[in-house]
Enzyme design. Structure first.
Site, mmCIF file in Angstrom:
data_model
loop_
_atom_site.group_PDB
_atom_site.id
_atom_site.type_symbol
_atom_site.label_atom_id
_atom_site.label_comp_id
_atom_site.label_asym_id
_atom_site.label_seq_id
_atom_site.Cartn_x
_atom_site.Cartn_y
_atom_site.Cartn_z
ATOM 1 N N LYS A 103 0.827 -1.213 0.000
ATOM 2 C CA LYS A 103 0.000 0.000 0.000
ATOM 3 C C LYS A 103 0.870 1.275 0.000
ATOM 4 C CE LYS A 103 -4.030 -2.204 2.151
ATOM 5 N NZ LYS A 103 -5.051 -2.081 3.230
ATOM 6 N N TYR B 264 -12.480 -1.434 -3.636
ATOM 7 C CA TYR B 264 -13.024 -1.629 -2.286
ATOM 8 C C TYR B 264 -14.549 -1.463 -2.232
ATOM 9 C CZ TYR B 264 -8.404 -1.959 -0.080
ATOM 10 O OH TYR B 264 -7.166 -2.374 0.330
ATOM 11 N N PHE C 77 -15.427 4.313 6.917
ATOM 12 C CA PHE C 77 -14.054 4.640 6.534
ATOM 13 C C PHE C 77 -13.817 4.589 5.026
ATOM 14 C CE2 PHE C 77 -14.097 0.067 7.672
ATOM 15 C CZ PHE C 77 -13.606 -0.501 6.495
ATOM 16 N N ARG D 47 -2.767 -14.490 4.468
ATOM 17 C CA ARG D 47 -3.462 -13.703 5.518
ATOM 18 C C ARG D 47 -2.726 -13.864 6.854
ATOM 19 N NH1 ARG D 47 -7.573 -9.970 4.248
ATOM 20 N NH2 ARG D 47 -8.201 -10.232 6.400
ATOM 21 N N THR E 292 -5.741 -6.862 10.506
ATOM 22 C CA THR E 292 -5.999 -5.552 9.886
ATOM 23 C C THR E 292 -5.460 -4.422 10.760
ATOM 24 O OG1 THR E 292 -8.038 -6.509 9.004
ATOM 25 C CG2 THR E 292 -7.828 -4.106 8.913
ATOM 26 N N ARG F 264 2.323 -6.549 8.804
ATOM 27 C CA ARG F 264 1.621 -5.407 9.401
ATOM 28 C C ARG F 264 2.208 -5.038 10.762
ATOM 29 N NH1 ARG F 264 -4.437 -7.051 7.203
ATOM 30 N NH2 ARG F 264 -4.447 -5.621 5.418
ATOM 31 N N ASN G 56 -2.124 0.321 6.638
ATOM 32 C CA ASN G 56 -1.627 -0.933 7.214
ATOM 33 C C ASN G 56 -0.739 -1.742 6.259
ATOM 34 O OD1 ASN G 56 -3.655 -1.807 5.564
ATOM 35 N ND2 ASN G 56 -4.830 -2.851 7.149
ATOM 36 N N HIS H 214 -2.141 -5.438 1.467
ATOM 37 C CA HIS H 214 -3.448 -6.086 1.269
ATOM 38 C C HIS H 214 -3.244 -7.577 1.053
ATOM 39 C CE1 HIS H 214 -7.453 -6.867 -0.461
ATOM 40 N NE2 HIS H 214 -6.825 -7.562 -1.392
ATOM 41 N N GLU I 149 -9.521 -9.892 -7.931
ATOM 42 C CA GLU I 149 -8.585 -8.792 -7.660
ATOM 43 C C GLU I 149 -7.357 -8.868 -8.575
ATOM 44 O OE1 GLU I 149 -10.064 -8.414 -3.014
ATOM 45 O OE2 GLU I 149 -8.046 -9.159 -3.412
HETATM 46 P P1 IDP Z 1 -8.218 -6.462 5.444
HETATM 47 O O1 IDP Z 1 -7.371 -5.563 4.579
HETATM 48 O O2 IDP Z 1 -7.438 -6.987 6.622
HETATM 49 O O3 IDP Z 1 -8.907 -7.562 4.664
HETATM 50 P P2 IDP Z 1 -10.786 -5.123 5.545
HETATM 51 O O4 IDP Z 1 -11.746 -5.210 6.693
HETATM 52 O O5 IDP Z 1 -11.131 -5.849 4.293
HETATM 53 O O6 IDP Z 1 -9.352 -5.544 6.098
HETATM 54 O O7 IDP Z 1 -10.621 -3.570 5.225
HETATM 55 C C1 IDP Z 1 -9.980 -3.155 4.030
HETATM 56 C C2 IDP Z 1 -9.032 -2.023 4.358
HETATM 57 O O8 IDP Z 1 -9.774 -0.894 4.840
HETATM 58 C C3 IDP Z 1 -8.046 -2.322 5.511
HETATM 59 O O9 IDP Z 1 -6.910 -3.052 5.109
HETATM 60 C C4 IDP Z 1 -7.692 -0.911 5.963
HETATM 61 O O10 IDP Z 1 -6.760 -0.289 5.087
HETATM 62 C C5 IDP Z 1 -9.040 -0.225 5.850
HETATM 63 N N1 IDP Z 1 -9.810 -0.294 7.106
HETATM 64 C C6 IDP Z 1 -10.436 -1.376 7.637
HETATM 65 N N2 IDP Z 1 -11.061 -1.092 8.795
HETATM 66 C C7 IDP Z 1 -10.819 0.233 9.005
HETATM 67 C C8 IDP Z 1 -11.198 1.135 10.059
HETATM 68 O O11 IDP Z 1 -11.893 0.784 11.019
HETATM 69 N N3 IDP Z 1 -10.756 2.426 9.940
HETATM 70 C C9 IDP Z 1 -9.994 2.861 8.871
HETATM 71 N N4 IDP Z 1 -9.634 2.039 7.868
HETATM 72 C C10 IDP Z 1 -10.020 0.744 7.936
HETATM 73 MG MG MG Z 2 -10.373 -7.428 3.212
#
Ligand code: IDP
Ligand code: MG
Length: 139
Positions: A11, A51, A59, A87, A93, A104, A114, A117, A128
């Site tokens: 990212k 997304y 968010f 994962r 996350t 991470r 973070n 992805h 994707e």
């Molecule tokens: P993941 O990347 O671990 O699969 P997801 O829930 O799919 O997590 O969320 C996608 C992306 O959105 C996350 O990697 C992060 O960059 C962002 N994100 C997720 N939850 C939050 C939040 O609560 N606040 C701000 N950004 C978030």
């Molecule tokens: Mg995800």
């Protein structure tokens, strides 16, 4: 074939901070083979498409802004049990909850920025990967 593949992006925060080389090295050392890779920039609109599943989340707007704020490095990776293993490899996350030694834990700055992805299913890994790479690029 798709069951052995996953999709990832380094990212914008991690690319900007100069961590892409270290992360790619970790990915290969963990046994993932790089099938496709490039450095590219998402527009906010294309970040929004990627997304789309999070469109209703609070968010979402910030996420699209962040994901289009600088270059990213998308990759298709191959390994047995790729989706689940990757994962585990990247960690939770929220970096505060990410296990020691995960990408991470090492490089994420916040729950949003973070670092990396990882696809959450074989089906999404295929979708994707196709979002970024043409058929001849993911042979
Ligand atoms: P993941 O990347 O671990 O699969 P997801 O829930 O799919 O997590 O969320 C996608 C992306 O959105 C996350 O990697 C992060 O960059 C962002 N994100 C997720 N939850 C939050 C939040 O609560 N606040 C701000 N950004 C978030
Ligand atoms: Mg995800």
């Amino acid at each position: 074939m798709t069951t052995n593949r996953t999709f990832t992006m380094i990212k914008p925060d991690a690319v900007a901070d100069g961590h892409s080389g270290s992360i790619i090295k970790m990915i290969e050392a963990a046994g993932f083979k790089i099938i496709a890779m490039k450095k590219t920039l998402l527009t906010a609109e294309r970040a929004g498409q990627f997304y789309q599943v999070h469109a209703e989340r609070p968010f979402y707007g910030d996420l699209c802004g962040y994901m289009s704020s600088g270059p990213i490095i998308p990759m298709i990776l191959e390994k047995e049990n790729a989706v689940a293993d990757f994962r585990t490899f990247i960690g939770a996350t929220n970096p505060e909850q990410a296990a020691e030694g995960t990408v991470r834990k090492l490089y994420a700055k916040s729950i949003q920025a973070n670092a990396i992805h990882g696809s959450d299913s074989d089906e999404n890994a295929a979708i994707e990967g196709s979002f970024f790479f043409s058929e001849t690029e993911r042979f």
